[in-house]
Design a protein around this motif. Structure first.
Motif, PDB file in Angstrom:
ATOM      1  N   ASN A 101       3.008  -1.622  10.455  1.00 34.62           N
ATOM      2  CA  ASN A 101       1.841  -2.311  10.998  1.00 34.62           C
ATOM      3  C   ASN A 101       0.643  -1.715  10.260  1.00 34.62           C
ATOM      4  N   ARG A 102      -0.365  -2.515  10.001  1.00 33.20           N
ATOM      5  CA  ARG A 102      -1.518  -2.038   9.218  1.00 33.20           C
ATOM      6  C   ARG A 102      -2.163  -0.784   9.818  1.00 33.20           C
ATOM      7  N   LYS A 103      -2.021  -0.583  11.131  1.00 33.70           N
ATOM      8  CA  LYS A 103      -2.629   0.608  11.739  1.00 33.70           C
ATOM      9  C   LYS A 103      -2.057   1.898  11.144  1.00 33.70           C
ATOM     10  N   TYR A 104      -0.857   1.825  10.552  1.00 33.79           N
ATOM     11  CA  TYR A 104      -0.240   3.008   9.951  1.00 33.79           C
ATOM     12  C   TYR A 104      -0.693   3.256   8.511  1.00 33.79           C
ATOM     13  N   LEU A 105      -1.394   2.308   7.924  1.00 36.35           N
ATOM     14  CA  LEU A 105      -1.703   2.378   6.499  1.00 36.35           C
ATOM     15  C   LEU A 105      -2.461   3.636   6.075  1.00 36.35           C
ATOM     16  N   PRO A 106      -3.525   4.047   6.762  1.00 34.23           N
ATOM     17  CA  PRO A 106      -4.193   5.282   6.324  1.00 34.23           C
ATOM     18  C   PRO A 106      -3.252   6.494   6.326  1.00 34.23           C
ATOM     19  N   ALA A 107      -2.415   6.595   7.347  1.00 33.26           N
ATOM     20  CA  ALA A 107      -1.471   7.722   7.419  1.00 33.26           C
ATOM     21  C   ALA A 107      -0.410   7.610   6.326  1.00 33.26           C
ATOM     22  N   ILE A 108       0.002   6.396   5.976  1.00 33.67           N
ATOM     23  CA  ILE A 108       0.985   6.195   4.906  1.00 33.67           C
ATOM     24  C   ILE A 108       0.430   6.684   3.579  1.00 33.67           C
ATOM     25  N   VAL A 109      -0.800   6.296   3.262  1.00 35.14           N
ATOM     26  CA  VAL A 109      -1.401   6.710   1.990  1.00 35.14           C
ATOM     27  C   VAL A 109      -1.601   8.232   1.971  1.00 35.14           C
ATOM     28  N   THR A 110      -2.013   8.802   3.085  1.00 35.33           N
ATOM     29  CA  THR A 110      -2.176  10.260   3.169  1.00 35.33           C
ATOM     30  C   THR A 110      -0.840  10.962   2.956  1.00 35.33           C
ATOM     31  N   LEU A 111       0.215  10.465   3.618  1.00 37.08           N
ATOM     32  CA  LEU A 111       1.542  11.061   3.458  1.00 37.08           C
ATOM     33  C   LEU A 111       2.028  10.903   2.019  1.00 37.08           C
TER      34      LEU A 111
ATOM     35  N   LEU B 190      -6.172  -0.620  -0.461  1.00 42.04           N
ATOM     36  CA  LEU B 190      -5.458  -0.768   0.804  1.00 42.04           C
ATOM     37  C   LEU B 190      -4.910  -2.181   1.019  1.00 42.04           C
ATOM     38  N   ASP B 191      -5.621  -3.180   0.523  1.00 40.51           N
ATOM     39  CA  ASP B 191      -5.118  -4.552   0.656  1.00 40.51           C
ATOM     40  C   ASP B 191      -3.834  -4.734  -0.152  1.00 40.51           C
ATOM     41  N   SER B 192      -3.784  -4.153  -1.334  1.00 41.00           N
ATOM     42  CA  SER B 192      -2.584  -4.227  -2.171  1.00 41.00           C
ATOM     43  C   SER B 192      -1.417  -3.488  -1.510  1.00 41.00           C
ATOM     44  N   TRP B 193      -1.700  -2.310  -0.961  1.00 39.79           N
ATOM     45  CA  TRP B 193      -0.668  -1.566  -0.233  1.00 39.79           C
ATOM     46  C   TRP B 193      -0.146  -2.403   0.939  1.00 39.79           C
ATOM     47  N   HIS B 194      -1.065  -2.964   1.710  1.00 35.26           N
ATOM     48  CA  HIS B 194      -0.683  -3.762   2.878  1.00 35.26           C
ATOM     49  C   HIS B 194       0.196  -4.945   2.463  1.00 35.26           C
ATOM     50  N   GLU B 195      -0.179  -5.620   1.399  1.00 35.12           N
ATOM     51  CA  GLU B 195       0.596  -6.762   0.915  1.00 35.12           C
ATOM     52  C   GLU B 195       2.011  -6.316   0.528  1.00 35.12           C
ATOM     53  N   LYS B 196       2.114  -5.206  -0.191  1.00 36.22           N
ATOM     54  CA  LYS B 196       3.425  -4.704  -0.617  1.00 36.22           C
ATOM     55  C   LYS B 196       4.298  -4.357   0.589  1.00 36.22           C
ATOM     56  N   LEU B 197       3.700  -3.741   1.592  1.00 37.30           N
ATOM     57  CA  LEU B 197       4.472  -3.294   2.758  1.00 37.30           C
ATOM     58  C   LEU B 197       4.826  -4.438   3.705  1.00 37.30           C
TER      59      LEU B 197
ATOM     60  N   SER C 283       7.829  -6.894   2.346  1.00 40.07           N
ATOM     61  CA  SER C 283       9.146  -6.267   2.290  1.00 40.07           C
ATOM     62  C   SER C 283       9.487  -5.781   3.701  1.00 40.07           C
ATOM     63  N   TYR C 284      10.679  -5.246   3.852  1.00 38.37           N
ATOM     64  CA  TYR C 284      11.084  -4.653   5.126  1.00 38.37           C
ATOM     65  C   TYR C 284      10.683  -3.191   5.076  1.00 38.37           C
ATOM     66  N   CYS C 285       9.684  -2.815   5.858  1.00 35.53           N
ATOM     67  CA  CYS C 285       9.138  -1.467   5.812  1.00 35.53           C
ATOM     68  C   CYS C 285       9.277  -0.796   7.170  1.00 35.53           C
ATOM     69  N   LEU C 286       9.838   0.393   7.157  1.00 39.12           N
ATOM     70  CA  LEU C 286       9.992   1.190   8.370  1.00 39.12           C
ATOM     71  C   LEU C 286       9.162   2.457   8.272  1.00 39.12           C
ATOM     72  N   VAL C 287       8.622   2.846   9.417  1.00 43.69           N
ATOM     73  CA  VAL C 287       7.788   4.030   9.533  1.00 43.69           C
ATOM     74  C   VAL C 287       8.456   4.972  10.534  1.00 43.69           C
ATOM     75  N   ALA C 288       8.571   6.242  10.161  1.00 47.22           N
ATOM     76  CA  ALA C 288       9.158   7.247  11.058  1.00 47.22           C
ATOM     77  C   ALA C 288       8.034   7.998  11.758  1.00 47.22           C
ATOM     78  N   ILE C 289       8.140   8.094  13.090  1.00 45.78           N
ATOM     79  CA  ILE C 289       7.118   8.726  13.920  1.00 45.78           C
ATOM     80  C   ILE C 289       7.745   9.886  14.695  1.00 45.78           C
ATOM     81  N   LYS C 290       7.088  11.034  14.649  1.00 46.79           N
ATOM     82  CA  LYS C 290       7.480  12.198  15.450  1.00 46.79           C
ATOM     83  C   LYS C 290       6.228  12.666  16.186  1.00 46.79           C
ATOM     84  N   ASP C 291       6.306  12.729  17.504  1.00 48.57           N
ATOM     85  CA  ASP C 291       5.155  13.171  18.301  1.00 48.57           C
ATOM     86  C   ASP C 291       3.885  12.429  17.918  1.00 48.57           C
TER      87      ASP C 291
END
Length: 166
Positions: free
Chosen positions: A17-27, A55-62, A65-73
């Motif tokens: 979800n786009r809300k994860y994008l800043p954390a994705i780029v940081t990671l 960020l728009d290009s990142w969002h389009e790429k993600l 495709s089928y993109c999964l995000v792993a969340i801990k705490d």
């Protein structure tokens, strides 16, 4: 949403979800800087890092495709995406979570998707650092690839795993 308990910690996998994008780029940047420094020079890392990400290009790429995000705490600790034809494009785990099963968890779910989509194989362009992980996941190195960026050569490897289509 899928979740698993590993080493007494709960990891949830959720769709991108786009809300994860800043954390994705940081990671992405922190994993490259800290995790790949033993295999690449600082000059090579500097060419790989996303200092001013589109960020728009990142969002389009993600989202295409089928993109999964792993969340801990409530913290993003990894992500990966795969296309319907089996191209594993981005696959990054927080350097603090490497060798704890997060990558295997994400990979296994991406592989299930590829099988459901009837992809003939999973293929990726793996960094030097990622080759051992992908080898454990059943991919084989097909060829070394040289990627020139502003005079720096970012070596990676095309890796493939044949899938059994049912």
């Amino acid at each position: 949403m899928k979740k698993i308990i590993m080493n007494e910690m709960e990891i949830r996998l959720v769709r991108y979800n786009r809300k994860y994008l800043p954390a994705i780029v940081t990671l992405f940047n922190s994993t490259i800087q800290r995790g790949n420094s033993k295999d690449y020079s600082q000059a090579e890392l500097n060419e790989w890092l996303q200092k001013k990400p589109d960020l728009d290009s990142w969002h389009e790429k993600l989202t295409s495709s089928y993109c999964l995000v792993a969340i801990k705490d409530e913290t993003l600790v990894g992500f990966g995406n795969i296309t319907s034809d089996g191209y594993l494009d981005l696959f990054y785990i927080s350097y603090t979570m490497i060798h704890q099963g997060v990558g295997r968890f994400i990979f296994n779910e991406l592989e299930k998707y590829a099988v459901l989509e009837k992809a003939k194989s999973i293929y990726t362009d793996a960094s030097i650092t990622a080759v051992p992980f992908f080898t454990k996941m059943g991919l084989e190195v097909m060829r070394k690839q040289d990627n020139q960026r502003n005079g720096e050569n970012l070596v990676n490897y095309r890796m493939v795993k044949k899938l059994v289509v049912r």
